[in-house]
Scaffold this active site. Structure first.
Site, PDB file in Angstrom:
ATOM      1  N   LYS A  90       0.844  -1.207   0.000  1.00 53.97           N
ATOM      2  CA  LYS A  90       0.000   0.000   0.000  1.00 53.97           C
ATOM      3  C   LYS A  90       0.877   1.254   0.000  1.00 53.97           C
ATOM      4  O   LYS A  90       0.635   2.196  -0.752  1.00 53.97           O
ATOM      5  CB  LYS A  90      -0.898  -0.036   1.246  1.00 53.97           C
ATOM      6  CG  LYS A  90      -1.903   1.042   1.230  1.00 53.97           C
ATOM      7  CD  LYS A  90      -2.126   1.906   2.411  1.00 53.97           C
ATOM      8  CE  LYS A  90      -1.407   2.298   3.537  1.00 53.97           C
ATOM      9  NZ  LYS A  90      -1.302   3.592   4.052  1.00 53.97           N
ATOM     10  N   ASN A  91       1.913   1.251   0.831  1.00 56.98           N
ATOM     11  CA  ASN A  91       2.703   2.481   0.950  1.00 56.98           C
ATOM     12  C   ASN A  91       3.562   2.784  -0.278  1.00 56.98           C
ATOM     13  O   ASN A  91       3.975   3.920  -0.468  1.00 56.98           O
ATOM     14  CB  ASN A  91       3.565   2.453   2.223  1.00 56.98           C
ATOM     15  CG  ASN A  91       2.733   2.708   3.470  1.00 56.98           C
ATOM     16  OD1 ASN A  91       1.558   3.063   3.380  1.00 56.98           O
ATOM     17  ND2 ASN A  91       3.331   2.522   4.639  1.00 56.98           N
ATOM     18  N   CYS A 102      -4.296   9.011   9.231  1.00 59.03           N
ATOM     19  CA  CYS A 102      -4.496   8.574  10.613  1.00 59.03           C
ATOM     20  C   CYS A 102      -4.063   9.640  11.612  1.00 59.03           C
ATOM     21  O   CYS A 102      -3.034  10.291  11.419  1.00 59.03           O
ATOM     22  CB  CYS A 102      -3.657   7.316  10.876  1.00 59.03           C
ATOM     23  SG  CYS A 102      -4.241   5.886   9.977  1.00 59.03           S
ATOM     24  N   ARG A 145       2.089  15.173  12.851  1.00 58.41           N
ATOM     25  CA  ARG A 145       2.450  14.851  11.471  1.00 58.41           C
ATOM     26  C   ARG A 145       2.635  16.076  10.556  1.00 58.41           C
ATOM     27  O   ARG A 145       1.924  16.244   9.559  1.00 58.41           O
ATOM     28  CB  ARG A 145       1.426  13.881  10.857  1.00 58.41           C
ATOM     29  CG  ARG A 145       1.212  12.632  11.687  1.00 58.41           C
ATOM     30  CD  ARG A 145       0.345  11.616  10.999  1.00 58.41           C
ATOM     31  NE  ARG A 145       1.088  10.773  10.093  1.00 58.41           N
ATOM     32  CZ  ARG A 145       0.544   9.803   9.374  1.00 58.41           C
ATOM     33  NH1 ARG A 145      -0.740   9.554   9.474  1.00 58.41           N
ATOM     34  NH2 ARG A 145       1.266   9.069   8.560  1.00 58.41           N
ATOM     35  N   ASP A 187       4.748   0.828  12.082  1.00 60.75           N
ATOM     36  CA  ASP A 187       3.468   0.293  11.602  1.00 60.75           C
ATOM     37  C   ASP A 187       3.185  -1.120  12.131  1.00 60.75           C
ATOM     38  O   ASP A 187       2.057  -1.596  12.026  1.00 60.75           O
ATOM     39  CB  ASP A 187       3.436   0.271  10.068  1.00 60.75           C
ATOM     40  CG  ASP A 187       3.257   1.663   9.489  1.00 60.75           C
ATOM     41  OD1 ASP A 187       3.087   2.613  10.273  1.00 60.75           O
ATOM     42  OD2 ASP A 187       3.295   1.799   8.256  1.00 60.75           O
ATOM     43  N   ARG A 236      -8.712   0.769   4.511  1.00 56.94           N
ATOM     44  CA  ARG A 236      -7.825   1.670   3.777  1.00 56.94           C
ATOM     45  C   ARG A 236      -6.531   0.969   3.405  1.00 56.94           C
ATOM     46  O   ARG A 236      -5.863   1.375   2.448  1.00 56.94           O
ATOM     47  CB  ARG A 236      -7.468   2.876   4.658  1.00 56.94           C
ATOM     48  CG  ARG A 236      -8.537   3.935   4.728  1.00 56.94           C
ATOM     49  CD  ARG A 236      -8.045   5.139   5.498  1.00 56.94           C
ATOM     50  NE  ARG A 236      -6.619   5.268   5.252  1.00 56.94           N
ATOM     51  CZ  ARG A 236      -5.718   5.616   6.176  1.00 56.94           C
ATOM     52  NH1 ARG A 236      -6.098   5.886   7.379  1.00 56.94           N
ATOM     53  NH2 ARG A 236      -4.450   5.704   5.858  1.00 56.94           N
TER      54      ARG A 236
END
Ligand code: UD1
Length: 417
Positions: A22-23, A116, A121, A304, A396
């Site tokens: 995904k990333n 998130c 961030r 993560d 997601r």
């Protein structure tokens, strides 16, 4: 409202095939607009984050064709329009359009990204990079306006090895005039995957995967074919589930080196693992030793996987600790694990877990993507029924999570309540 209902305590047996990362995908899709013609990317996971980025591409005028696991993007008719706030707020990675639109058009207007809530961030390092390349950055009513007469190569030092800033600077710099260097660059495998993609398009990037990346600007990028690497965080999540419930559970289509920080901790705990070229097989053990982890940038233990790993620590003998060094607020899963029966205290950036404690199913909430993954594992191992709300966070980032787990023996379903 959709919830995930899990009947816990069932053994996991069979094979889980890991999807594309995904990333990586969330950076590759915005990067595709830098090409002059068709780009095909295969192994893109079908998760709502990649869908949201395709929606932004279509809004900008790109043609997007999705066929099974690949996506074909024709960026010829892209227009440089302001991306509506409702689209950019859907996910954090929408900010990769800042780098790619800036790189292509030298001007971009975009609202703050979503994502998130795991800390403040900021994106100051991305903006510092754009400024070093010759752009001016203005913030107007929650919107960034980034503009450059010309983008010129520069030497950029990142105060922190940020994944997002490293990728965004690469995207802005590939077509800049001259040479850019990024020092203290992030080294995550996703950075290498994005750099390879850009090089396949004709970019001249070297050093990706080390702390110094060099980019020699080129005039034009062409279409190409590219493959997404396997998702190391998805692989790690199911591996952790396997350490709790596996009976010869095979985690297939992985790059074992990408999850070495996890597998070495598992071995330290006493987990039985067989690691092959592109798979691993894992079995549930009876007694695990307590361990301590500190989250670090790659190749350190990934933040993560910290939340999913906490569940495993509740089953270790004695006191384990997790120190979160990347984010300020990544312990939102802890109150729910305590509700399920865990013995956990938080002191500053450290969670102290005393085990073993059996977990009991109850109603919990996924506060963010990886907190959701943690609660899925907790639900799988707990006795009784666990009901997880706010599951949009989980969807997601985990492709076909319900099907993948049911296929290996879990009992999990999405219910509308
Ligand atoms: C990416 C991953 C995310 C992972 C994280 C760390 C994607 C889409 N997401 O997120 O899953 O948890 O890497 O491995 O790839 N920071 C600043 N200023 C900046 C940028 C970052 O202070 O300009 C700080 C952040 O607040 C955070 C830390 O640096 O505390 C890590 O951020 P970063 O590496 O940029 O993570 P993301 O790219 O957001």
């Amino acid at each position: 409202m959709k919830v995930l209902e899990i009947q816990g305590g069932r053994e996991l047996k069979g094979t889980i095939r890991i999807s594309g990362a995904k990333n990586s995908s969330v950076a590759l899709i915005p990067a595709a607009i830098l090409a002059e013609d068709d780009v095909t990317i295969c192994n893109i996971p079908e998760v709502t984050d990649t869908d949201a980025l395709s929606e932004i591409l279509e809004f900008l005028g790109a043609e997007v064709k999705r066929a099974s696991e690949s996506i074909v993007i024709n960026p010829k008719n892209i227009e440089n329009k302001e991306i509506p706030e409702v689209l950019s707020k859907k996910l954090r990675a929408s900010y990769y359009f800042m780098g790619s639109l800036l790189g292509k058009f030298k001007h971009v207007e975009m609202y703050f990204p979503g994502g998130c809530s795991i800390g403040s961030r900021p994106i100051d390092l991305h903006l510092k990079g754009f400024t070093a390349l010759g752009a001016t950055v203005n913030v107007e009513n929650d919107k960034y306006v980034v503009d450059a007469q010309e983008l010129k190569g520069a030497n950029i030092y990142l105060d922190f090895a940020s994944v997002g800033a490293t990728i965004n600077i690469m995207l802005a710099a590939v077509k800049a005039k001259g040479i850019t260097t990024i020092d203290n660059a992030a080294k995550e495998p996703e950075i290498v995957n994005v750099a390879t993609f850009l090089n396949n398009m004709g970019a001249k990037i070297t050093g990706a995967g080390t702390s110094r990346i060099k980019i020699v600007g080129v005039k034009e990028l062409k279409g190409c074919f590219h493959e997404v690497i396997p998702d190391r965080i998805e692989a790690g999540t199911y591996t952790i589930a396997g350490a709790l419930l596996g009976n010869y559970l095979k985690i297939d289509n992985i790059i074992p080196e990408h999850i070495e920080a996890l597998t070495s901790k598992l071995i330290e705990m006493g987990v039985e693992l067989e690691i092959g070229d592109d798979y691993l097989i894992i079995n549930k053990g009876n007694k695990y030793k307590s361990v301590n982890i500190q989250t670090r940038v790659f190749p350190g233990f990934p933040t993560d996987l910290q939340q999913p790993f906490t569940v495993l620590m509740t089953m270790c003998n004695g006191k384990s600790t997790i120190e979160e060094t990347i984010y300020e607020n990544r312990f939102m899963h802890i109150p729910y694990l305590i509700k399920m029966g865990a013995n956990i205290t938080i002191e500053n950036k450290k969670a102290i877990i005393k085990g073993p404690t059996p977990l009991v199913g109850c109603e919990v909430e996924a506060t963010d993507l990886r907190a959701g993954a943690c609660l899925v594992i907790a639900g799988l191992v707990a006795s009784g029924t666990t009901i997880i709300s706010n599951i949009e966070h989980i969807l997601r980032g985990y492709e076909n999570i319900v099907e993948k787990l049911n296929d290996v023996g879990a009992k999990i379903e999405i219910k509308e309540i």
